[in-house]
Design an enzyme around this catalytic site. Structure first.
Site, short mmCIF file in Angstrom:
data_model
loop_
_atom_site.label_atom_id
_atom_site.label_comp_id
_atom_site.label_asym_id
_atom_site.label_seq_id
_atom_site.Cartn_x
_atom_site.Cartn_y
_atom_site.Cartn_z
CG ASP A 270 -1.24 5.16 4.64
OD1 ASP A 270 -1.88 4.16 4.25
OD2 ASP A 270 -0.10 5.07 5.14
CD GLU A 271 -2.41 2.21 8.02
OE1 GLU A 271 -3.46 1.53 8.05
OE2 GLU A 271 -1.29 1.69 8.01
CD GLN B 92 -3.93 -4.56 8.19
OE1 GLN B 92 -2.93 -4.39 8.86
NE2 GLN B 92 -3.91 -4.46 6.86
CE LYS C 226 -0.76 0.57 4.98
NZ LYS C 226 -0.08 1.88 5.05
CB THR C 227 3.95 2.29 1.82
OG1 THR C 227 3.37 1.99 3.09
CG2 THR C 227 4.77 3.56 1.94
NE ARG D 100 0.53 -7.24 11.20
CZ ARG D 100 0.28 -6.47 10.15
NH1 ARG D 100 1.14 -5.53 9.81
NH2 ARG D 100 -0.82 -6.63 9.44
#
Length: 729
Positions: free
Chosen positions: A237-238, A268, A55-56, A611
């Site tokens: 973002d997020e 998330q 995503k980044t 993770r």
């Protein structure tokens, strides 16, 4: 040069100069879904990005695409995220793709962007000047205590921390509303008094940054038009972590150009307890007409086995957007579910398995992450790791800018910047000790209240009127001289010069004495300021005030990392251990009573699982120890029932258990779901479905065998008592 107070500086407008052409490589190296997102045309877009899906990278390439391919002026782009570290990474990656074209972009956290706007538009803020300061949580607690004392509210009736929590809750909801009862009316009075005191002190809270920015945008057409015209492209973002105030901020700014590009993952969303509203992402297409959705489902991080477990867990939630993670990585090893005898046994298993992994040569200490639901769980884990001589670090603790010595220095700097900051005055007027007694300070406060001026000015008034003893006036005057001298230095020197002079003038390092660690922290602050070159004091304070624990760099030490699952979000490890997967812990007993709470806890479990890159270990205890030392039975989490049997192997001390659902040898330990035969393995906290009342959460189980009765809180139908045989789990 220090900005002139009272002069409104207009936001710099996008430059009209023609930029040098650059290769149009904004889509190079992306997969088809990423290309679809990055090259999106007009209108709003939700990029539903699963963990490990890049995503980044997509955000950075989108910024480069806007600059390089669509020739959007950098000053027309706003990119918002949640931590300074994430913002810096976003800017760095975009810079690698678009060079110096990124220099005019507004990239930052919600709070830093709002702070920037409020500093520019200070003339429109009633009662504020542009040198206002931002109070952190400790400052707010001090203010609340002061206001409670002024209103004669005893701490037996109100807990300052409880009051702060109430204030945060109403502001995160986007509207200040308290119940119309004694407690609610008292809170309202206290809230209004605190806000008036903040204005008096030229100070804001972190929530105020968003609240006042939204207030300006909604009530002032000139300000609203200026920023709506400016930002033709907004990236967030997020997005799943946004609260009501952040949602309102983004929606208002995007109304004119309607080009909103948000990246997030509803699976998330784990911050509902601090105001995040998952409905912001679930309802994106409804809230922004004509919006598209692009799913990033290819995972570059984990094995297919780990992703199979994650998909299975996520699919059990009702409130979600459909998404299925996949990867071209190897299948990998099955996850291990370990049933420990008690918490100490669980810690021993953890230490033994970590030691084995490292000694086998395949992993290092730094490759391992250990996650737990609550901080108190770390004690037993630490004991186990110490016994196994395993190096570890706890990813938590006191952040650098929250250390007492750093807060002292920052309090001096804030008072230099803003003479109305009484909280900072109270903190450092006697630091280092100046023999200014409590009686003297009480008299000074009285003069301040009667005269209606801040404490720093009250010193000068007392000097003129000789209202205090010569000894008290002498001590206060020496403090005032230091502040004036440093304020003068701030007019001609950068922040680093002011801090250096401050430390020398106050003798602060001598005050710390033999406490070398605290002295090193002060020197580190000076070093940080020196690294910022000629940055003026006000800008340095803005950076400090918005710094968070998440912005700290990894120490780089080869140690096992211990942390809560919340702290693990955004990280990844080759090996992950999730411990304490017991009922009342995960899901936490405070959250398991509602559908929303239960589903957020399941999302938390999902975050922990995703993770892991190569190996995943899940453990729980079959017994727990009471404070008296007595043992009682404990239950594995209902979430363990969500694990797909083909991806999991069960172990215990007595004997390894075969895959769930296959034959087991006599004497082997059964998997969690077979521990209880009452009520068809139903457990308190478990989600169940009734053919009439629909989904709900079990509150209590009574009776045995065919007479088991289950008390369920149904979502929409309320609390019912039902015979267990009517349920399908």
């Amino acid at each position: 040069m220090v900005p002139v107070v009272g002069v409104r500086v207009l936001p710099p407008q996008p430059k009209k100069t023609v930029l040098a052409p650059v290769p149009k490589n904004s889509l190079k190296g992306l997969n088809s879904s990423q290309i679809d997102a990055v090259s999106h045309g007009e209108g709003s877009l939700l990029v539903l990005a699963g963990p490990g899906s890049g995503k980044t990278r997509v955000i950075a390439h989108r910024i480069a695409y806007l600059l390089n391919d669509l020739s959007v002026p950098p000053g027309n782009i706003l990119a918002v995220t949640f931590t300074n570290k994430a913002a810096a990474e976003m800017k760095k990656r975009a810079g690698e793709l678009a060079g110096d074209r990124t220099s005019g972009i507004w990239i930052g956290t919600f709070h830093s962007i709002c702070l920037r706007i409020l500093k520019i538009e200070a003339d429109f803020l009633e009662g504020y000047t542009k040198d206002f300061v931002v109070y952190d949580q400790n400052d707010q607690l001090g203010l609340i205590k002061s206001c409670m004392k002024e209103l004669d509210y005893g701490e037996s009736l109100f807990s300052p921390k409880g009051v702060l929590s109430e204030f945060d809750a109403v502001e995160n909801r986007g509207e200040v509303f308290f119940k119309d009862d004694f407690y609610g009316r008292a809170l309202r009075e206290l809230y209004d008094f605190c806000k008036s005191e903040l204005i008096k002190r030229n100070a804001m809270t972190f929530n105020d940054l968003l609240r006042l920015a939204n207030k300006l945008l909604s009530e002032n057409e000139e300000v609203r038009s200026r920023y709506q015209d400016r930002f033709s492209h907004i990236l967030v973002d997020e997005y799943q972590d946004t609260n009501v105030a952040q949602y309102s901020f983004v929606k208002t700014l995007s109304q004119r150009h309607r080009s909103l590009f948000v990246v997030g993952d509803d699976s998330q969303s784990i911050y509902g307890w601090r105001g995040a509203d998952i409905n912001n992402i679930l309802n994106f297409e409804r809230d922004f007409s004509g919006a598209r959705v692009v799913k990033l489902e290819r995972n570059y991080r984990s094995t297919s086995t780990i992703l199979g477990i994650a998909n299975s867990v996520a699919s059990k939630n009702l409130g979600r957007k459909e998404k299925n993670l996949w990867t071209e990585n190897s299948e990998g090893e099955k996850a291990v579910v370990f049933r420990a005898g008690d918490n100490a046994d669980e810690a021993r298993f953890l230490a033994e398995r970590i030691s084995h992994l490292v000694e086998s040569g395949g992993f290092s200490w730094g490759d391992v992450g250990v996650f737990y639901r609550a901080n108190f769980q770390s004690r037993v884990i630490e004991e186990g790791l110490r016994a196994g001589r395993i190096p570890y670090r706890i990813v938590s603790g006191v952040g650098f800018y929250q250390r007492a010595e750093i807060k002292d220095i920052v309090a001096y700097l804030r008072l230099i910047q803003n003479s109305r900051d009484d909280v900072s005055f109270e903190r450092i007027v006697n630091v280092p000790p100046r023999k200014i007694g409590g009686a003297t300070l009480q008299k000074l406060r009285g003069v301040s209240e009667v005269g209606g001026f801040p404490l720093l000015e009250a010193i000068e008034y007392c000097q003129e009127q000789k209202l205090l003893s010569s000894r008290a006036l002498g001590a206060l005057s020496r403090f005032l001289d230091i502040v004036k001298e440093l304020r003068s230095a701030a007019e001609s020197q950068p922040a680093a010069g002011v801090i250096k002079r401050l430390v020398e003038r106050t003798g602060y390092l001598d005050y710390l004495g033999e406490d070398h660690q605290r002295a090193e922290n002060v020197k580190e602050l000076l070093k940080a300021a020196e690294g910022l070159g000629d940055m003026i004091l006000s800008d340095f304070l803005d950076l400090v005030l918005l710094a968070t624990d998440e912005d700290r760099e990894d120490s780089g030490e080869e140690k096992v990392s211990l942390m809560t699952i919340h702290a693990a979000k955004g990280l990844e490890f080759p090996v992950v251990f999730v411990v304490g997967i017991n009922e009342d812990l995960l899901p936490h007993y405070r959250s398991a009573g509602t559908l929303e709470g239960l589903e957020e806890e399941r999302r938390l479990f999902y975050v922990a699982i995703t993770r892991a890159k190569r190996l995943l270990y899940l453990s729980y205890a079959s017994q727990k120890t009471a404070s008296s030392g007595a043992y009682s039975s404990a239950r594995g989490s209902v979430f363990l029932d969500d694990l797909p049997p083909e991806h999991v192997v069960y172990e215990s001390r007595r004997k390894e258990i075969s895959d769930r659902g296959s034959d087991r040898s006599a004497g082997s330990s059964p998997p969690p779901q077979e521990f209880w035969d009452e009520g068809k393995s139903l457990k308190p906290g478990q989600r169940v479905t009734h053919h009439i009342f629909g989904p709900g959460v079990i509150k209590r189980i009574e009776g045995k065998g065919n007479e088991v009765v289950v008390t369920v809180d149904f979502f929409g139908a309320g609390v019912k008592k039902i015979v267990a045989s009517y349920f399908t789990a």
